[in-house]
Design an enzyme around this catalytic site. Sequence first.
Site, short mmCIF file in Angstrom:
data_model
loop_
_atom_site.label_atom_id
_atom_site.label_comp_id
_atom_site.label_asym_id
_atom_site.label_seq_id
_atom_site.Cartn_x
_atom_site.Cartn_y
_atom_site.Cartn_z
N ARG A 215 1.21 -1.28 0.25
CA ARG A 215 -0.04 -0.18 0.17
C ARG A 215 1.16 0.86 0.42
O ARG A 215 0.59 2.30 -0.87
CB ARG A 215 -1.06 -0.10 1.21
CG ARG A 215 -2.03 -1.09 1.17
CD ARG A 215 -3.49 -0.96 2.46
NE ARG A 215 -3.97 -2.21 2.44
CZ ARG A 215 -4.56 -2.67 3.68
NH1 ARG A 215 -3.48 -3.01 4.65
NH2 ARG A 215 -5.18 -4.26 2.67
N ASP A 253 -16.62 -2.03 -5.12
CA ASP A 253 -16.34 -3.35 -3.95
C ASP A 253 -18.16 -4.68 -4.43
O ASP A 253 -19.05 -2.92 -4.36
CB ASP A 253 -16.06 -3.81 -2.78
CG ASP A 253 -15.75 -4.81 -2.24
OD1 ASP A 253 -14.24 -5.11 -2.61
OD2 ASP A 253 -17.04 -5.61 -1.68
N ASP A 303 -6.76 -6.03 -6.18
CA ASP A 303 -6.10 -6.74 -4.84
C ASP A 303 -7.70 -7.37 -4.68
O ASP A 303 -8.37 -7.44 -3.35
CB ASP A 303 -5.98 -5.67 -3.95
CG ASP A 303 -6.45 -6.64 -3.06
OD1 ASP A 303 -5.57 -7.77 -2.79
OD2 ASP A 303 -6.18 -6.02 -1.84
N CYS A 343 -3.37 -13.49 -3.56
CA CYS A 343 -3.02 -14.09 -2.17
C CYS A 343 -2.91 -15.27 -1.31
O CYS A 343 -3.38 -15.79 -0.67
CB CYS A 343 -3.94 -13.28 -0.92
SG CYS A 343 -5.46 -13.66 -1.68
#
Length: 399
Positions: A215, A253, A303, A343
């Site tokens: 970030r 989102d 992300d 991730c």
Amino acid sequence: MDRPYPKLTVTPKGERALRGGHPWVYAAEVTEDEGGWNTGDIVDVYSQKGRWLGAGYGSHTSKIQVRILSQNTNDRFDEAFYRRRIHYAVEYRRMVMGPHFSACRLVFGESDHLPGLTVDRYNDVLVSEVLCAGTDRMKGLLYPLLLDELGGQVSAVYERSDSPLRHKEGLPPYVGWAVGQASGQTVITQNGIRFNVDYINGQKTGFFLDQLSNRRAVMELSQGRTVLDCFTHTGGFALHAAMGGAASVTAVDVSQTALDTARENAALNGLENIQFLREDVFRLLTAMSQQGGRSAYDLIILDPPAFTKGRDTVDAAYRGYKQINLRAMKLLPRGGLLATCSCSHFMTDEKFRQMLSSAAKDAVVSLRQVFTGRQAPDHPILWGVPETDYLKFYIFQVV
């Protein structure tokens, strides 16, 4: 010297893994079991030639039959042993986290030689997750040791042990206060930016601490840019871009709850140049690409959540990652920036880079690497244990 623990013998393959530093013994690698032990008990592991290889928590229900605690024959698994382990883990975070020590991961399971234990700190509260039976049995000792080590800075522990992985150890889910009690919410600071954390209802333990360094890299490259932050969750990257001087930020989102928190976080920091959009990222990028030409965004951040949590879904995850990265590459103008990550440790760095190369080829662009990152140092990567190396992060200039 005679040892007091039941004995298991492993194959040469299992021996090589342990001697190479991997802390798990799979049931398929056990050739002899002396018996007389229960799931969660400490057992000894030996080679075919009778060489002691280590001791750890045994399990009759999991494919991981032993999680190694120690390969030091002098260790005795008493309070002093666990106190040392806790001290080493916390002292490491004091060293590497500096001003972020009040909001960081204090224990990262096997990376800290504390199998199946995750502990995050949010100011004066710890949030834990316990995934193996041996550690579950010891948590009544481990939590007070953590509080002692932190010297009164922390007063409560909230446990969020509701992962399906507990079933593999024969453990029921458990969620609730383990030590003390607090409000369930707090405000932490990352890179000078304040974030609300709901550690009772938020995802995982309440906040994704592992993107700290990445970030910061985005913040340093955002000056004057028009930013699209996909899968923003509670606004981690979006707020960093805005604080870094972005001309404007669109944070996307599918979860309205996450967006509401992200909006609160923006207000908490006095940031007014962020637009919040509830939309499925796959649909949004598809619609934007169908409009033809390049978009107005010159920094796109991807992300996503883990698209795969097992080897059997890696191919599908590869296609998902490629789809969003390909579309982002096509949308960016020449000289635009793409920040992208995965991730999941099952999506290895090699596969992730292969996917990015394939997407760039199909998009007819070249990628100039600007930055590469991993998880923040409070989530240490233990060499020889690939499961601890999970976060891949890249920033490219599209040329």
